[in-house]
Write an enzyme that holds these catalytic residues in place. Structure first.
Site, PDB file in Angstrom:
ATOM      1  N   CYS A  46       8.192   3.246   5.388  1.00  0.00           N
ATOM      2  CA  CYS A  46       7.341   2.920   4.206  1.00  0.00           C
ATOM      3  C   CYS A  46       7.973   2.717   3.089  1.00  0.00           C
ATOM      4  O   CYS A  46       7.372   2.327   2.216  1.00  0.00           O
ATOM      5  CB  CYS A  46       6.297   4.266   4.058  1.00  0.00           C
ATOM      6  SG  CYS A  46       7.370   5.563   3.786  1.00  0.00           S
TER       7      CYS A  46
ATOM      8  N   CYS B  95       0.734  -1.179   0.026  1.00  0.00           N
ATOM      9  CA  CYS B  95      -0.152  -0.085   0.114  1.00  0.00           C
ATOM     10  C   CYS B  95       0.897   1.235   0.112  1.00  0.00           C
ATOM     11  O   CYS B  95       0.571   2.219  -0.712  1.00  0.00           O
ATOM     12  CB  CYS B  95      -0.899  -0.163   0.970  1.00  0.00           C
ATOM     13  SG  CYS B  95      -2.097   1.297   1.272  1.00  0.00           S
ATOM     14  N   CYS B  96       2.007   1.376   0.912  1.00  0.00           N
ATOM     15  CA  CYS B  96       2.871   2.415   0.871  1.00  0.00           C
ATOM     16  C   CYS B  96       3.492   2.568  -0.346  1.00  0.00           C
ATOM     17  O   CYS B  96       3.655   3.653  -0.885  1.00  0.00           O
ATOM     18  CB  CYS B  96       3.777   2.280   1.997  1.00  0.00           C
ATOM     19  SG  CYS B  96       3.372   2.388   3.737  1.00  0.00           S
TER      20      CYS B  96
ATOM     21  N   CYS C 161      -3.397   4.688   9.714  1.00  0.00           N
ATOM     22  CA  CYS C 161      -2.120   4.015  10.157  1.00  0.00           C
ATOM     23  C   CYS C 161      -1.468   4.797  11.053  1.00  0.00           C
ATOM     24  O   CYS C 161      -0.438   4.521  11.560  1.00  0.00           O
ATOM     25  CB  CYS C 161      -1.025   3.975   8.791  1.00  0.00           C
ATOM     26  SG  CYS C 161      -1.846   3.033   7.433  1.00  0.00           S
TER      27      CYS C 161
ATOM     28  N   CYS D 183      -1.127   8.500   7.171  1.00  0.00           N
ATOM     29  CA  CYS D 183      -2.257   8.493   6.836  1.00  0.00           C
ATOM     30  C   CYS D 183      -3.049   8.008   8.063  1.00  0.00           C
ATOM     31  O   CYS D 183      -2.558   7.437   9.041  1.00  0.00           O
ATOM     32  CB  CYS D 183      -2.350   7.094   5.999  1.00  0.00           C
ATOM     33  SG  CYS D 183      -1.346   7.434   4.398  1.00  0.00           S
TER      34      CYS D 183
END
Length: 232
Positions: A224, A114-115, A200, A197
């Site tokens: 990340c 995702c990162c 997170c 985010c």
């Protein structure tokens, strides 16, 4: 090249260093801001002194409302442009369609995926054509970052990375922000030290590492992928 730059910056102040690097690489210096306290200090120095550095940010699409508010507040305060880079739409659509909205909770690998989609790939576009990438990294943020150097070669992005406040303590940072009345994210007043985010990030408690609130469900290195860790 790297050693010469290190030597030239050794006796320069924070703001002198920023101007020197910008003058050495005219039109080729960029600064990535996530609008944390460190980044706001650097943005203030760049904007206040009209230093020739392009300021950009990565909008993952999952930021806090307070972060978006600070972006507008910063633009209004300094009357300077801030470029915004977004993830590739098709890549986000594929990730969410195949793995759901919160796949990052499933494993470290899924979180890093995702990162990569939301941050690492847009960063590569933002750094295109740049010779120097300025960051707000501080060695005191985490054990991971203690081995970073003020000036280093980023092999992943083929760019010189300049970390002008790497050796600043947290108290030095707070003093600079207060002395210059720099706008900051109001979440900092609620225990959010490192802000990423919204899904997170959580507030930290007394005694915790400043990045403990990032990906708090993991026992990973709390990075990340934007900044490569040193390897033995």
């Amino acid at each position: 090249m790297i050693e010469e730059l290190k030597s030239s910056l050794k006796e320069k102040s924070f703001e002198e260093g920023l101007r020197f690097v910008a003058n050495q690489y005219p039109g080729k210096v960029v600064f990535s801001s996530a609008f944390g306290q460190e980044d706001q200090a650097i943005a203030h120095a760049i904007f206040k002194n009209d230093i020739d550095v392009k300021v950009f940010t990565l909008d993952t699409g999952r930021l806090f409302k307070e972060t978006y508010e600070l972006i507008d507040q910063t633009r209004s305060r300094y009357k300077k442009p801030i470029s915004v880079y977004y993830p590739n739409t098709a890549n986000v659509e594929q990730l969410v369609t195949e793995k759901g909205m919160h796949s990052f909770y499933n494993s470290v690998a899924s979180r890093k995926e995702c990162c990569f989609v939301r941050k690492v790939e847009p960063l590569k576009r933002a750094l295109e054509g740049a010779s120097v990438w300025i960051t707000g990294l501080r060695s005191g943020q985490s054990v991971n970052r203690e081995e970073f150097e003020q000036v280093e070669w980023d092999e992943q992005n083929k760019v010189i990375k300049y970390n002008p406040i790497l050796d600043w303590t947290y108290d030095q940072l707070l003093d600079y922000l207060k002395e210059n009345n720099v706008p900051y994210n109001k979440l900092h007043d609620q225990g959010f030290i490192s802000i990423g985010c919204a899904p997170c990030t959580r507030a930290i408690t007394a005694g915790e590492d400043s990045r403990a609130g990032r990906w708090w469900w993991e026992t990973s290195q709390k990075e990340c992928g934007l900044h490569q860790l040193k390897t033995a």
